[in-house]
Scaffold this motif. Structure first.
Motif, PDB file in Angstrom:
ATOM      1  N   HIS A   1      55.962  44.296  49.820  1.00 55.35           N
ATOM      2  CA  HIS A   1      55.171  43.066  49.664  1.00 55.35           C
ATOM      3  C   HIS A   1      55.477  42.316  48.375  1.00 55.35           C
ATOM      4  CE1 HIS A   1      51.796  40.458  50.831  1.00 55.35           C
ATOM      5  NE2 HIS A   1      51.666  40.274  49.527  1.00 55.35           N
TER       6      HIS A   1
ATOM      7  N   GLU B   1      50.947  37.399  55.931  1.00 53.36           N
ATOM      8  CA  GLU B   1      49.725  37.933  55.310  1.00 53.36           C
ATOM      9  C   GLU B   1      48.539  37.074  55.750  1.00 53.36           C
ATOM     10  OE1 GLU B   1      49.622  37.973  50.965  1.00 53.36           O
ATOM     11  OE2 GLU B   1      48.384  39.775  51.058  1.00 53.36           O
TER      12      GLU B   1
ATOM     13  N   TRP C   1      43.752  37.859  55.140  1.00 51.53           N
ATOM     14  CA  TRP C   1      43.724  38.038  53.693  1.00 51.53           C
ATOM     15  C   TRP C   1      42.288  38.482  53.386  1.00 51.53           C
ATOM     16  CZ3 TRP C   1      42.114  34.800  49.246  1.00 51.53           C
ATOM     17  CH2 TRP C   1      42.600  35.300  48.038  1.00 51.53           C
TER      18      TRP C   1
ATOM     19  N   HIS D   1      43.980  44.447  53.002  1.00 50.74           N
ATOM     20  CA  HIS D   1      43.077  43.272  53.031  1.00 50.74           C
ATOM     21  C   HIS D   1      42.067  43.297  54.182  1.00 50.74           C
ATOM     22  CE1 HIS D   1      44.677  40.698  49.824  1.00 50.74           C
ATOM     23  NE2 HIS D   1      45.892  41.046  50.210  1.00 50.74           N
TER      24      HIS D   1
ATOM     25  N   HIS E   1      50.279  47.009  50.786  1.00 52.00           N
ATOM     26  CA  HIS E   1      49.992  46.993  49.342  1.00 52.00           C
ATOM     27  C   HIS E   1      48.538  47.384  49.103  1.00 52.00           C
ATOM     28  CE1 HIS E   1      49.197  42.938  50.775  1.00 52.00           C
ATOM     29  NE2 HIS E   1      48.795  42.480  49.606  1.00 52.00           N
TER      30      HIS E   1
ATOM     31  N   ARG F   1      39.748  46.548  47.704  1.00 52.85           N
ATOM     32  CA  ARG F   1      41.063  46.429  48.342  1.00 52.85           C
ATOM     33  C   ARG F   1      41.740  47.782  48.588  1.00 52.85           C
ATOM     34  NH1 ARG F   1      44.559  45.553  49.607  1.00 52.85           N
ATOM     35  NH2 ARG F   1      46.198  44.353  48.590  1.00 52.85           N
TER      36      ARG F   1
ATOM     37  N   ASP G   1      53.503  43.647  45.266  1.00 48.44           N
ATOM     38  CA  ASP G   1      52.653  42.444  45.153  1.00 48.44           C
ATOM     39  C   ASP G   1      53.144  41.503  44.051  1.00 48.44           C
ATOM     40  OD1 ASP G   1      50.693  40.793  46.152  1.00 48.44           O
ATOM     41  OD2 ASP G   1      48.999  41.917  45.360  1.00 48.44           O
TER      42      ASP G   1
HETATM   43 ZN   LIG Z   1      47.812  40.598  49.293  1.00 48.62          ZN
END
Ligand SMILES: [Zn+2]
Length: 308
Positions: free
Chosen positions: A7, A105, A132, A172, A192, A203, A261
């Protein structure tokens, strides 16, 4: 040691830059070609991410604009960059080539139209996260207080991912939706996310979620975001290793990967400030794990669980 990074958000920055940023060596890109080479990245995933404040009717065009930056700036201007449109072509990457994979995403940009999702598959998208942080027509994200699961449309998307051998990404996603994806998805991953037992951020994944992903042959890709890594104000590589250690203690040694990320974060783990630094993480891992295990984390675990 070769790296696979599941990611980054370089496409968002390229789109925001309106053509002013060069993928080859732009300082503002954590993920540029020079840095990928220095970090020995062999495969980099590039997320299509649409800023949530954009009007719904504008979002699909922005997704296509980001795909255009991928084709023209990332791939088109750099002969070392090789677009991976199907999983098999990973095996034909040459020594000097870096594979690039498109991912999505959040499905906000397709509205309620599965044709648009198929168009994105045809353009090369090989991993789809339903959300997201907020809610959309498919599901609720982790930041949506309602915390609902998948809609019928969200379930159709997972089924379509299965048909096309596309990964379904649970990073997410709100927890209720996570468990529904575990029921429905043939190829789930977390692109991620870290461990909630080590850093209790919304998260991150609970141990039960991590165990469920491992059971489903999914890979958890640890993320270099300090806020997901440590509850302190700063995070170090040692803090990130605690997440890897914890996932290993749950039996995940063959199902851990990396999902930086980069370009989606504006704070960094000390020593992991951009894609040129991946090998510093690898060198730290080699102090505590066998070379075989570290090769797995770096990318081989992902290659051994491709949705083919
Ligand atoms: Zn993200």
């Amino acid at each position: 040691m070769n790296i696979i990074d599941l990611h980054c958000d370089a496409l968002l920055k390229l789109w925001e830059g309106k053509g002013d940023l060069s993928f080859r060596d732009e300082e503002k890109l954590d993920t540029n070609l020079e840095r990928l080479k220095k970090g020995k990245v062999k495969i980099q995933c590039f997320a299509i991410f649409i800023p949530p404040e954009l009007k719904a009717e504008e979002q699909f065009q922005v997704a296509l604009d980001q795909v255009d930056y991928f084709y023209t700036e990332v791939i088109g201007r750099n002969e070392e960059m090789k677009h991976i449109k199907d999983w098999e072509s990973i095996y034909s990457l040459q020594a000097h080539e870096i594979g690039a994979i498109l991912t999505l995403e959040g499905v906000d940009c397709i509205g309620n139209d599965l044709h648009k999702l198929r168009i994105l598959y045809h353009l090369g998208v090989r991993s789809v996260g339903l959300t997201w942080n907020f809610a959309n027509l498919a599901a609720d994200g982790v930041g949506e207080p309602r915390g609902a699961g998948l809609t019928s449309f969200g379930k159709e998307i997972v089924a379509l991912n299965n048909t096309y051998h596309v990964l379904t990404d649970v990073s997410h996603l709100a927890e209720k939706g996570f468990w529904e994806v575990m029921e429905l998805a043939d190829y789930p991953i977390a692109s991620h996310s870290n461990s909630k037992s080590i850093c209790p951020h919304r998260r991150n994944l609970t141990d039960q979620q991590a165990l469920a992903l491992f059971q489903k042959n999914g890979i958890i890709h640890v993320v270099y975001h300090p806020a997901f890594t440590s509850s302190k104000n700063t995070a170090t590589i040692a803090d990130l290793l605690r997440h890897i250690d914890h996932f290993c203690s749950l039996g995940g040694v063959k199902q851990i990967g990396l999902g930086s990320d980069f370009d989606g974060i504006d704070e960094y783990i000390i020593g992991l400030e951009n894609a040129s630094k991946h090998q510093d993480l690898i060198n730290e891992l080699l102090k505590y794990y066998s070379e075989e295990d570290v090769k797995g984390f770096a990318g081989r675990n992902f290659l051994e669980h491709l949705p083919v």
